[in-house]
Motif scaffolding. Sequence first.
Motif, PDB file in Angstrom:
ATOM      1  N   SER A 159       0.849  -1.191   0.000  1.00  0.00           N
ATOM      2  CA  SER A 159       0.000   0.000   0.000  1.00  0.00           C
ATOM      3  C   SER A 159       0.886   1.244   0.000  1.00  0.00           C
ATOM      4  O   SER A 159       2.078   1.171   0.325  1.00  0.00           O
TER       5      SER A 159
ATOM      6  N   GLU B  74       2.508   1.870   3.299  1.00  0.00           N
ATOM      7  CA  GLU B  74       3.648   0.988   3.576  1.00  0.00           C
ATOM      8  C   GLU B  74       4.905   1.450   2.842  1.00  0.00           C
ATOM      9  O   GLU B  74       6.010   1.375   3.387  1.00  0.00           O
TER      10      GLU B  74
ATOM     11  N   ASP C 204       6.355   4.402   4.686  1.00  0.00           N
ATOM     12  CA  ASP C 204       7.064   3.980   5.896  1.00  0.00           C
ATOM     13  C   ASP C 204       8.363   3.270   5.561  1.00  0.00           C
ATOM     14  O   ASP C 204       9.367   3.420   6.269  1.00  0.00           O
TER      15      ASP C 204
ATOM     16  N   ARG D 154      -4.069   3.723   2.011  1.00  0.00           N
ATOM     17  CA  ARG D 154      -4.450   2.321   2.170  1.00  0.00           C
ATOM     18  C   ARG D 154      -4.544   1.558   0.863  1.00  0.00           C
ATOM     19  O   ARG D 154      -4.620   0.345   0.851  1.00  0.00           O
TER      20      ARG D 154
ATOM     21  N   LYS E 251      -3.503  -0.205  -2.674  1.00  0.00           N
ATOM     22  CA  LYS E 251      -2.305  -0.900  -3.148  1.00  0.00           C
ATOM     23  C   LYS E 251      -1.657  -0.079  -4.257  1.00  0.00           C
ATOM     24  O   LYS E 251      -2.338   0.544  -5.066  1.00  0.00           O
TER      25      LYS E 251
ATOM     26  N   GLU F  17     -10.478  -5.059  -4.385  1.00  0.00           N
ATOM     27  CA  GLU F  17      -9.131  -5.143  -3.804  1.00  0.00           C
ATOM     28  C   GLU F  17      -9.213  -4.701  -2.349  1.00  0.00           C
ATOM     29  O   GLU F  17      -9.657  -3.605  -2.054  1.00  0.00           O
ATOM     30  N   PRO F  18      -8.823  -5.565  -1.404  1.00  0.00           N
ATOM     31  CA  PRO F  18      -8.926  -5.152  -0.012  1.00  0.00           C
ATOM     32  C   PRO F  18      -7.984  -3.986   0.244  1.00  0.00           C
ATOM     33  O   PRO F  18      -6.920  -3.891  -0.363  1.00  0.00           O
ATOM     34  N   ALA F  19      -8.420  -3.075   1.128  1.00  0.00           N
ATOM     35  CA  ALA F  19      -7.563  -1.949   1.466  1.00  0.00           C
ATOM     36  C   ALA F  19      -6.289  -2.487   2.091  1.00  0.00           C
ATOM     37  O   ALA F  19      -6.311  -3.479   2.820  1.00  0.00           O
ATOM     38  N   GLY F  20      -5.176  -1.856   1.768  1.00  0.00           N
ATOM     39  CA  GLY F  20      -3.914  -2.264   2.374  1.00  0.00           C
ATOM     40  C   GLY F  20      -3.779  -1.662   3.748  1.00  0.00           C
ATOM     41  O   GLY F  20      -4.698  -1.014   4.256  1.00  0.00           O
ATOM     42  N   ARG F  21      -2.645  -1.860   4.367  1.00  0.00           N
ATOM     43  CA  ARG F  21      -2.393  -1.257   5.671  1.00  0.00           C
ATOM     44  C   ARG F  21      -2.051   0.205   5.453  1.00  0.00           C
ATOM     45  O   ARG F  21      -1.440   0.567   4.459  1.00  0.00           O
ATOM     46  N   ALA F  22      -2.480   1.039   6.385  1.00  0.00           N
ATOM     47  CA  ALA F  22      -2.125   2.449   6.284  1.00  0.00           C
ATOM     48  C   ALA F  22      -0.680   2.655   6.722  1.00  0.00           C
ATOM     49  O   ALA F  22      -0.016   3.601   6.300  1.00  0.00           O
ATOM     50  N   ARG F  23      -0.198   1.766   7.588  1.00  0.00           N
ATOM     51  CA  ARG F  23       1.179   1.880   8.075  1.00  0.00           C
ATOM     52  C   ARG F  23       1.894   0.559   7.823  1.00  0.00           C
ATOM     53  O   ARG F  23       1.268  -0.491   7.720  1.00  0.00           O
ATOM     54  N   ALA F  24       3.219   0.647   7.749  1.00  0.00           N
ATOM     55  CA  ALA F  24       4.005  -0.569   7.542  1.00  0.00           C
ATOM     56  C   ALA F  24       3.911  -1.450   8.783  1.00  0.00           C
ATOM     57  O   ALA F  24       3.790  -0.955   9.902  1.00  0.00           O
TER      58      ALA F  24
ATOM     59  N   ARG G   1       8.120  -9.478   2.093  1.00  0.00           N
ATOM     60  CA  ARG G   1       6.807  -9.113   1.562  1.00  0.00           C
ATOM     61  C   ARG G   1       6.660  -9.514   0.100  1.00  0.00           C
ATOM     62  O   ARG G   1       5.606  -9.942  -0.357  1.00  0.00           O
TER      63      ARG G   1
END
Lengths: 300, 539
Positions: A97, A100, A103, A129, A131, B275-282, B295
């Motif tokens: 994302s 990510e 970060d 959020r 991808k 598409e599922p939302a990814g993480r906002a933070r690592a 990953r």
Amino acid sequence: MTSASDPVIDATRLVKTYGRTRALDALDLRVRPGEVHGFLGPNGAGKSTTLRVLLGLIRPTSGTARVFGLDPWREPVRTHQNIAYVPGDVSLWPSLSGGEVIDLLTGLRGGSEERLRRELIDEFEFDPRRKARTYSKGNRQKVALIAAFARPAQLYLLDEPSAGLDPVMESVFRRQVRRVSDDGATVLLSSHILSEVEQLCDRVTIIRSGRTVESGTLAELRHLKLTHFRIEGTDAGLLAALPRVQNVLTDGDLVEFDVDASDLATVLDVIAAARISGLSVSPPSLESLFLSHYGESKVL
Amino acid sequence: MSGVRDLALIQARRDRVVLPVWILGIAVLAFAVAGAVATEFADEADRAAIVSMATASPAFLFIRGLPDGTGIGAVVFFQGYAFTAVLAALMSTFLVIRHTRTDEELGRAELIGSVPIPRAASLAATLILGSVVNLVLALSVAAGFALAGLRGVGVLTAGAAVGAVGVFFVAVAAAVAQVMPSGRSANGAAAGLVGVAYFLRGIGDAFGTSSADLTQVTSAWLSLLSPIGWGQRSRPFSVADPAPLLVLTGVAVALAVTVLGIRKGRDLGASLLVEPAGRARAGVGGDSFLGLAWRQQWPTLIGWCVFAALLGGIAGGLGPVVSDVMGGNDSLRELISRLVPGSRAEIIDVFITALLGIAGVLAAAAGIQAVLRLRAEEAEGRAELLLSTSRSKARWLGANLLLAAASAVVVAVAAGTAATVGLAFSGVVNDPPGLLVAAALAHVPAAGVFTAAAAVLFAAVPSLSIPLGWGMLAGGLVLGQFGELLGLPAWLQDVSPFRHSAAMPVEPFDLTAALVMSVIALAGAGAAVYLFRRRGLTV
């Protein structure tokens, strides 16, 4: 160590060849501490190659590059300690994302400043959020910009950073450049758009075909301050009455020319007195400058 | 209609290399299986022996399918059909997803959608292309069987049984493409369904009831949930019944028509699942080179492990059956013992050793693939982003080499564990416990040498590293695993690191060779880091 007045970037006679192509051909570039330096040139002039040499990602064929007084090829890690970089063509990891990636990149530089990160995501109206494979070019650019600005650096290397951004986002970007500049950071901003550089930069270096054409403050490079006139419904007779016009083009009843700032008042008086049917006034494009001032051989 | 025809031709042109490779590969496999059965089991008595062994072994039935008599054709179909059908299904799903969801995701479908043709024309073209391709495949498989000496209507029926499964999965993949949001996820889901089809058939067949003379097995009802089970029901070399294949094709047509309707009513780019939302933070480790490598690597690593576990499972699960059958077949015993030279070991050990050796090749492949991914990172400009930070090139390469080595170990463990479990299910005592895991791990030093060599290639000749890296593995495989069979001189065979791995459990563990290869791998890794530090990034 370096003293406060030594140039942050000092590149001398850089040459980089790929087979028979000379990407850089004795290029010189000096950037002083705390300035926002415009790095201007048409596509393919060698701007990205220069930035990669300054980062130690590629080794110059000859010539020397010093950043903070260090040789970036020999000591990339020490050089990068205080650098934030935005590449010209941002390519991301499709399955990560945006958040990510930000970060990851700030983390590799030592971690982001939480408040800055939050504000930047907010200001750039960025959704962290999603991808990376779903991001448009502008959104990929935002990832790289947020990652670069979310951790304070002493030097920002920005390669055509506003490509793909809309005008509102461009103004957010300009605000960030001014913010880091006010904090004392040095910025090298590569671009092929003259107006962008005019708005942000103290000094500029203009390159063509891997070679520095000239370098100085905007005031010194007066020809960058020319005004371009395009007048319809007149003839060459008008031109005779005009003082010191440059780069004249005529086509039927259409006349185009450039005027120095000091002659503007006179020119406007002459035009006001003439019978004309149309008038447009604009800053010169980089392309026309290359055509007129730097003796570009090809006709645009 | 002309729009559909043109689109189908364009799609065929885009696939002009990949489809012939698939079709030829599957046809050659059919030819090879038929040829092998015809020579190794030329006697009716040999065939009767293997068939009766198989009917008594649920593991064999699960992996291969249903025995259908002792004729050559019947044994060929029993040995080869399930795998061939899986390959046809995978060819069809990849074909369909490539021209549907992937095109939509990458924006190519938008260009096609802007011209004056119906909305579902492109999908219709893909369905037609898929059908034609599977028709060609069915004929090619039949030709493969015929070239190997099989005769009669069974040859055509067997080919059709492969093609019908392919056609069925053309329709299934078209449906999956409406549901999944990205080409990658659609490929994963459709390939997963192929796996489910194989698995359901396997369970149904394993619980089948055998005939009194132990030459035939009738599957349990679970096989009827699987298109591969239906294809198998055509029993080409006994009754040659086309009805199950017509059922498969009919269901596929009905599904395809439904999917065309869905596509007509669907927005471009829309999908049932999003598409599922990814993480906002690592997450943990998301700001390190090792975390990033992990990953990117884990989905592929799971693929390698499944592959290795399948191989290990076959080694352990079929080992006892194979050794019983081959005890009475001298020519085969000799062939297998040539794979592991100089041994007069138990056939079961030789069989397991040979398959675990191939698992060692998979471990090397996983390591090489993990290293060569760096070349894509560099060529596509992502390495530039990473290496402009305050971490060194050495750390980047080092972290990825660490993960590559770990991948090789994990793949070997997966193969060894599956072999142990398979053996336990066949009721053979595994002595000492953990022997087969150790046997698989014995190939890791050789895999490490390949991994390090791939890293040296990446550092020294980046633009050629991908073809050279895989070519090196192919060379090592030919020299090390098949050198003996091909009669190559010993010094040439010894070039391959695989030759120096201990062929456990037939041979004892060779500590010296393992240590020497480990040192060579470490030296290679060091050389790669040194060379990489001295070169600039290239695209």
